[in-house]
Scaffold this motif. Structure first.
Motif, mmCIF file in Angstrom:
data_model
loop_
_atom_site.group_PDB
_atom_site.id
_atom_site.type_symbol
_atom_site.label_atom_id
_atom_site.label_comp_id
_atom_site.label_asym_id
_atom_site.label_seq_id
_atom_site.Cartn_x
_atom_site.Cartn_y
_atom_site.Cartn_z
ATOM 1 N N GLU A 142 0.720 -1.108 -0.015
ATOM 2 C CA GLU A 142 0.036 0.177 -0.059
ATOM 3 C C GLU A 142 0.820 1.416 0.007
ATOM 4 O O GLU A 142 0.513 2.042 -0.631
ATOM 5 N N ALA B 49 2.466 1.592 -3.403
ATOM 6 C CA ALA B 49 1.419 2.114 -4.500
ATOM 7 C C ALA B 49 1.202 3.580 -4.350
ATOM 8 O O ALA B 49 1.193 4.580 -5.081
ATOM 9 N N THR C 217 -3.577 -4.417 -3.374
ATOM 10 C CA THR C 217 -4.256 -3.115 -4.095
ATOM 11 C C THR C 217 -5.606 -3.573 -4.897
ATOM 12 O O THR C 217 -6.017 -2.861 -5.823
ATOM 13 N N ALA C 218 -6.104 -4.639 -4.424
ATOM 14 C CA ALA C 218 -7.462 -5.154 -4.913
ATOM 15 C C ALA C 218 -7.556 -5.194 -6.516
ATOM 16 O O ALA C 218 -8.209 -4.728 -7.083
ATOM 17 N N GLY C 219 -6.375 -5.819 -7.053
ATOM 18 C CA GLY C 219 -6.207 -5.807 -8.476
ATOM 19 C C GLY C 219 -5.992 -4.878 -9.311
ATOM 20 O O GLY C 219 -5.875 -4.608 -10.609
ATOM 21 N N GLN C 220 -5.929 -3.586 -8.716
ATOM 22 C CA GLN C 220 -5.633 -2.436 -9.505
ATOM 23 C C GLN C 220 -4.201 -2.214 -9.866
ATOM 24 O O GLN C 220 -3.900 -1.820 -10.923
ATOM 25 N N ALA C 221 -3.254 -2.645 -8.863
ATOM 26 C CA ALA C 221 -1.861 -2.790 -9.114
ATOM 27 C C ALA C 221 -1.243 -1.341 -9.822
ATOM 28 O O ALA C 221 -0.524 -1.595 -11.110
ATOM 29 N N PRO C 222 -1.436 -0.358 -9.072
ATOM 30 C CA PRO C 222 -0.938 0.935 -9.919
ATOM 31 C C PRO C 222 0.698 0.876 -10.240
ATOM 32 O O PRO C 222 1.431 0.381 -9.462
ATOM 33 N N HIS D 81 2.286 -3.143 -15.516
ATOM 34 C CA HIS D 81 1.849 -3.716 -16.679
ATOM 35 C C HIS D 81 2.097 -4.998 -17.002
ATOM 36 O O HIS D 81 2.818 -5.477 -16.420
ATOM 37 N N PRO E 254 -3.565 -8.957 -12.576
ATOM 38 C CA PRO E 254 -3.419 -8.186 -11.166
ATOM 39 C C PRO E 254 -4.834 -8.721 -10.400
ATOM 40 O O PRO E 254 -4.824 -8.273 -9.158
ATOM 41 N N ALA E 255 -5.647 -9.237 -10.869
ATOM 42 C CA ALA E 255 -6.802 -9.763 -10.036
ATOM 43 C C ALA E 255 -6.763 -10.984 -9.874
ATOM 44 O O ALA E 255 -7.667 -11.909 -9.079
#
Length: 251
Positions: free
Chosen positions: A116, A119, A218-223, A226, A240-241
């Motif tokens: 976290e 991110a 990151t709940a699949g967001q993975a900022p 790529h 990412p999910a």
């Protein structure tokens, strides 16, 4: 929900009863119809297992009953079918081979950054002290090709034992920035971060739990990420999910 629970975990902890531990872990996993790989060495344990949720959780509960593995955390994902064909429990020289015996994570970890926090750093473009953040990929080149953090440092290594020499050759390029080493599940970047500290890179960290924990936290967001994360089983890669990505899906 998919029927098969997949877990991965590791712990650096001194082990001196390897044959007996191997036999006990193998018998328990076999009885619970689990598949995958458990690696044991004097430096610790590294595991990738799959099976029914009840079976996997029962095996983990028994493992954690051993004080050396109490509180051991496992990263989870789900699949429609087991991604491993068989069960293997092996004794190795290292649970992740670096050929750098002075690196002993059980004697003390290098600093880690929580997913976290990373991110947030990537989103704001610097760490909390205002230093630029650079991501250092410790994986093999073919893994990086499937997916990576944006603009990550990639020395195109073919095996992890090449990392210390690559770091020594490029050390000057890392000065002046906060360096975060990362890998699939945390085990390689744990050793890599110790080597970075030993080489005087004081503003260096490991990504806690690796890429898979970053995806989860990151709940699949993975900022800042790529592509997919390559994994060494029949799923080939996870998005990412934490869903299996097809072999044809490019990074």
């Amino acid at each position: 929900m998919a029927a098969i629970l997949n877990i991965s975990s590791y712990r650096f902890v001194p082990l001196d009863d390897l044959p007996a531990l191997r036999d006990a872990l193998h018998q328990r996993a076999q009885a619970l119809q689990l598949t995958g790989t458990v690696l044991l060495a004097e430096e610790g344990i590294n595991l990738f297992l799959a099976g029914s949720a009840d079976g996997v959780n029962a095996w983990l509960a028994a493992l954690r009953a051993d004080a050396r593995f109490a509180g051991l955390e496992a990263k989870q994902s789900w699949s429609e079918a087991p991604p491993f064909k068989r069960l293997k429990v092996k004794i190795k020289r290292e649970i992740i081979r670096m050929n750098h015996p002075a690196v002993r994570p059980a004697a003390g970890r290098a600093p880690a950054v929580a997913p976290e926090v990373l991110a947030r750093w990537l989103g704001q473009g610097h760490d909390d002290a205002g230093r630029p953040v650079r991501m250092l990929d410790t994986r093999n080149a073919f893994e990086v090709d499937d997916g990576a953090f944006d603009n990550a440092i990639d020395w195109r290594i073919d095996k992890f034992s090449e990392f210390p020499a690559a770091l020594a050759a490029h050390r000057a390029e890392l000065e002046g920035a906060t360096i975060v080493s990362y890998c699939t599940g945390g085990i390689r970047c744990e050793k890599a971060a110790i080597v970075m500290q030993e080489m005087g890179l004081s503003h260096s960290y490991q990504l806690e739990g690796g890429i898979l924990k970053y995806f989860e936290a990151t709940a699949g967001q993975a900022p800042g990420w790529h592509g997919r994360c390559f994994v060494f089983d029949e799923r080939l890669g996870l998005d990412p999910a934490l869903h299996p990505a097809s072999a044809a899906a490019g990074a």
